[in-house]
Design a protein around this motif. Structure first.
Motif, PDB file in Angstrom:
ATOM      1  N   GLY A 297     -72.780 -67.471  69.568  1.00 51.12           N
ATOM      2  CA  GLY A 297     -72.572 -65.845  68.978  1.00 51.12           C
ATOM      3  C   GLY A 297     -73.806 -65.218  69.199  1.00 51.12           C
ATOM      4  N   GLY A 298     -74.909 -65.861  68.789  1.00 51.40           N
ATOM      5  CA  GLY A 298     -76.111 -65.065  69.036  1.00 51.40           C
ATOM      6  C   GLY A 298     -76.400 -64.674  70.343  1.00 51.40           C
ATOM      7  N   VAL A 299     -76.329 -65.509  71.504  1.00 58.92           N
ATOM      8  CA  VAL A 299     -76.378 -65.211  72.692  1.00 58.92           C
ATOM      9  C   VAL A 299     -75.448 -64.132  73.247  1.00 58.92           C
ATOM     10  CG1 VAL A 299     -76.035 -66.046  75.283  1.00 58.92           C
ATOM     11  CG2 VAL A 299     -77.210 -67.521  73.383  1.00 58.92           C
ATOM     12  N   ARG A 300     -74.148 -64.340  72.624  1.00 57.91           N
ATOM     13  CA  ARG A 300     -73.270 -63.198  73.289  1.00 57.91           C
ATOM     14  C   ARG A 300     -73.629 -62.069  72.522  1.00 57.91           C
ATOM     15  NH1 ARG A 300     -69.249 -67.101  71.639  1.00 57.91           N
ATOM     16  NH2 ARG A 300     -68.966 -65.730  70.142  1.00 57.91           N
ATOM     17  N   SER A 301     -74.097 -61.923  71.353  1.00 60.80           N
ATOM     18  CA  SER A 301     -74.361 -60.405  70.895  1.00 60.80           C
ATOM     19  C   SER A 301     -75.752 -59.876  71.134  1.00 60.80           C
ATOM     20  CB  SER A 301     -74.406 -60.618  69.008  1.00 60.80           C
ATOM     21  OG  SER A 301     -75.513 -61.628  68.937  1.00 60.80           O
ATOM     22  N   GLY A 302     -76.472 -60.666  71.828  1.00 61.01           N
ATOM     23  CA  GLY A 302     -77.743 -60.407  72.536  1.00 61.01           C
ATOM     24  C   GLY A 302     -77.894 -60.181  73.834  1.00 61.01           C
ATOM     25  N   LEU A 303     -76.399 -60.010  74.644  1.00 61.15           N
ATOM     26  CA  LEU A 303     -76.594 -59.680  75.809  1.00 61.15           C
ATOM     27  C   LEU A 303     -76.711 -58.193  76.096  1.00 61.15           C
ATOM     28  CD1 LEU A 303     -73.543 -61.669  77.409  1.00 61.15           C
ATOM     29  CD2 LEU A 303     -75.896 -62.007  78.191  1.00 61.15           C
ATOM     30  N   SER A 304     -77.161 -57.514  77.082  1.00 56.82           N
ATOM     31  CA  SER A 304     -77.203 -56.174  77.183  1.00 56.82           C
ATOM     32  C   SER A 304     -75.800 -55.802  77.942  1.00 56.82           C
ATOM     33  CB  SER A 304     -78.335 -55.911  78.149  1.00 56.82           C
ATOM     34  OG  SER A 304     -78.037 -56.247  79.438  1.00 56.82           O
ATOM     35  N   ARG A 305     -75.527 -54.593  77.749  1.00 61.24           N
ATOM     36  CA  ARG A 305     -74.328 -54.185  78.330  1.00 61.24           C
ATOM     37  C   ARG A 305     -74.353 -54.267  79.961  1.00 61.24           C
ATOM     38  NH1 ARG A 305     -72.795 -47.771  76.794  1.00 61.24           N
ATOM     39  NH2 ARG A 305     -72.598 -48.817  74.704  1.00 61.24           N
ATOM     40  N   SER A 306     -75.278 -54.150  80.365  1.00 63.85           N
ATOM     41  CA  SER A 306     -75.221 -54.394  82.017  1.00 63.85           C
ATOM     42  C   SER A 306     -75.318 -55.630  82.457  1.00 63.85           C
ATOM     43  CB  SER A 306     -76.628 -53.886  82.609  1.00 63.85           C
ATOM     44  OG  SER A 306     -77.725 -54.616  81.992  1.00 63.85           O
ATOM     45  N   ALA A 307     -75.638 -56.697  81.395  1.00 70.36           N
ATOM     46  CA  ALA A 307     -75.497 -58.213  81.658  1.00 70.36           C
ATOM     47  C   ALA A 307     -73.991 -58.544  81.209  1.00 70.36           C
ATOM     48  CB  ALA A 307     -76.333 -58.950  80.675  1.00 70.36           C
ATOM     49  N   ARG A 308     -73.367 -57.881  80.548  1.00 73.31           N
ATOM     50  CA  ARG A 308     -71.912 -58.136  80.211  1.00 73.31           C
ATOM     51  C   ARG A 308     -71.320 -57.738  81.523  1.00 73.31           C
ATOM     52  NH1 ARG A 308     -70.225 -60.013  75.582  1.00 73.31           N
ATOM     53  NH2 ARG A 308     -68.037 -59.357  75.800  1.00 73.31           N
ATOM     54  N   ALA A 309     -71.645 -56.433  81.919  1.00 78.27           N
ATOM     55  CA  ALA A 309     -70.625 -55.746  83.204  1.00 78.27           C
ATOM     56  C   ALA A 309     -70.991 -56.906  84.464  1.00 78.27           C
ATOM     57  CB  ALA A 309     -71.511 -54.473  83.434  1.00 78.27           C
ATOM     58  N   LEU A 310     -72.158 -57.391  84.621  1.00 77.98           N
ATOM     59  CA  LEU A 310     -72.385 -58.324  85.716  1.00 77.98           C
ATOM     60  C   LEU A 310     -71.370 -59.577  85.620  1.00 77.98           C
ATOM     61  CD1 LEU A 310     -76.267 -58.212  86.148  1.00 77.98           C
ATOM     62  CD2 LEU A 310     -74.541 -57.186  87.717  1.00 77.98           C
ATOM     63  N   ILE A 311     -71.406 -60.080  84.484  1.00 77.48           N
ATOM     64  CA  ILE A 311     -70.653 -61.332  84.243  1.00 77.48           C
ATOM     65  C   ILE A 311     -69.026 -61.037  84.535  1.00 77.48           C
ATOM     66  CG2 ILE A 311     -70.004 -63.425  82.485  1.00 77.48           C
ATOM     67  CD1 ILE A 311     -72.731 -62.959  81.560  1.00 77.48           C
ATOM     68  N   ALA A 312     -68.757 -59.746  83.863  1.00 77.55           N
ATOM     69  CA  ALA A 312     -67.184 -59.213  83.974  1.00 77.55           C
ATOM     70  C   ALA A 312     -66.941 -59.177  85.316  1.00 77.55           C
ATOM     71  CB  ALA A 312     -67.139 -58.167  83.144  1.00 77.55           C
ATOM     72  N   ARG A 313     -67.883 -58.793  86.236  1.00 79.99           N
ATOM     73  CA  ARG A 313     -67.854 -58.549  87.709  1.00 79.99           C
ATOM     74  C   ARG A 313     -67.595 -59.735  88.414  1.00 79.99           C
ATOM     75  NH1 ARG A 313     -72.045 -55.334  89.234  1.00 79.99           N
ATOM     76  NH2 ARG A 313     -71.119 -53.631  87.654  1.00 79.99           N
ATOM     77  N   PHE A 314     -68.473 -60.680  88.055  1.00 74.46           N
ATOM     78  CA  PHE A 314     -68.525 -61.970  88.622  1.00 74.46           C
ATOM     79  C   PHE A 314     -66.938 -62.804  88.397  1.00 74.46           C
ATOM     80  CE2 PHE A 314     -69.456 -66.575  87.719  1.00 74.46           C
ATOM     81  CZ  PHE A 314     -70.010 -67.028  89.002  1.00 74.46           C
ATOM     82  N   ASN A 315     -66.353 -62.432  87.268  1.00 74.35           N
ATOM     83  CA  ASN A 315     -65.145 -62.874  86.871  1.00 74.35           C
ATOM     84  C   ASN A 315     -63.875 -61.728  86.901  1.00 74.35           C
ATOM     85  OD1 ASN A 315     -65.563 -65.885  85.832  1.00 74.35           O
ATOM     86  ND2 ASN A 315     -67.124 -64.738  84.872  1.00 74.35           N
TER      87      ASN A 315
END
Length: 332
Positions: A297-315
């Motif tokens: 939970g802490g790691v997910r909440s700490g992800l930046s918007r750009s990091a979430r976008a990169l992982i979303a693009r990866f998937n």
């Protein structure tokens, strides 16, 4: 095949699994499947159907991980008699495994989770953290720069992943003493065999399990091409659960479609114990959350918007399926 979408007409109810109407759970990891499997095994045992079921880690049954290995080890007679089958398999199970054309109806359940959250849980549980130690100065994934995250994701991409030849569900099913020709003594067109190079393999063996974490749902629903459009079309033949996002809604969906699964029934309020049902639901939800990696939970909440976008693009394939799954879940 003999399908009835939960979105067409009045939502159907499977009173009991049977040979004519089997229950199939296609298990995508880190989506709540371990909790569900506990419910399922207990329910099947109460029905006296253990001998006509094949579930991951069921006592007395061989552990088949990966559809090719299941199809290699199960006899046609055994497959025809199955009433419940659940495990880490793909859509080939529906046709080659249970022979759905010979069944009157097949009922399917699929659990889905946001691909970014799922990836983080997968990484935290299975990574050897070597990239953190050697590249990022022991910084956790939510603290990486975008350039570092891009580099890491590229190294574990499905089409670039190197193998040792012992990967469960992909090249081996060591539990059944089966392996594909990992020493490459014969010519093969299997892509994974052309990428067997132990010295280049990244991450733990368990991380590379079933081809790693990228777009897993797309390849479960379309094992030939991973086409998200075909995956979404096939997903309509299944009941979709969003356990990690809406536990109570997930319980209600299961309770309607599969009332024989004992644990999803809401407890009756006992005399002198107000709020019994709500208390039971709350404790069940807490139990599910307790299974999640405490860092997650802490790691997910700490992800930046750009990091979430990169992982979303990866998937990106799974992101398309996930959005369709949310719409389907609301309509069920």
């Amino acid at each position: 095949g003999p399908w009835a979408s939960p979105l067409d007409g009045r939502p159907w109810v499977q009173e009991l699994p049977s040979v004519r109407e089997p229950f199939v759970f296609l298990w995508d990891e880190k989506c709540g499947g371990s909790s569900f499997m506990t419910w399922l095994k207990f329910s099947v045992r109460k029905l006296g159907k253990l001998h006509s079921s094949l579930m991951y880690t069921t006592p007395g049954h061989p552990v088949a991980i990966g559809t090719p290995f299941l199809l290699k080890t199960i006899s046609a007679e055994r497959a025809r008699g199955l009433e419940v089958i659940a495990g880490q398999f793909d859509w080939r199970l529906m046709h080659e495994g249970i022979g759905c054309q010979s069944r009157e109806m097949a009922r399917c359940l699929l659990l889905v989770r946001h691909p970014v959250d799922r990836f983080i849980s997968y990484y935290l549980e299975r990574s050897d953290r070597r990239f953190e130690r050697e590249v990022t100065g022991n910084r956790s994934i939510e603290l990486w720069t975008d350039a570092e995250l891009r580099r890491y994701l590229s190294s574990v991409a499905r089409e670039k992943m190197w193998y040792t030849g012992e990967e469960t569900g992909t090249l081996c099913n060591k539990e059944n003493l089966l392996c594909v020709d990992r020493l490459r003594t014969r010519t093969s067109h299997m892509p994974e065999l052309r990428r067997v190079r132990p010295s280049a393999a990244k991450e733990r063996l368990y991380f590379r399990y079933l081809n790693g974490p990228q777009n897993r749902l797309a390849w479960i629903l379309d094992p030939e091409r991973g086409d998200p459009r075909l995956a979404i079309w096939r997903m309509r033949r299944c009941v979709v659960g969003l356990q990690a996002e809406d536990f109570e809604g997930y319980r209600r969906v299961l309770g309607w479609h599969f009332p024989w699964i004992h644990e999803v029934r809401t407890p009756q309020e006992a005399p002198g114990r107000p709020g019994g049902a709500g208390a039971g639901a709350s404790s069940a939800a807490d139990a599910v959350r307790a299974r999640v990696n405490p860092q997650s939970g802490g790691v997910r909440s700490g992800l930046s918007r750009s990091a979430r976008a990169l992982i979303a693009r990866f998937n990106w394939r799974d992101m398309q399926i996930y959005r369709a799954a949310k719409r389907q879940f609301r309509r069920q």
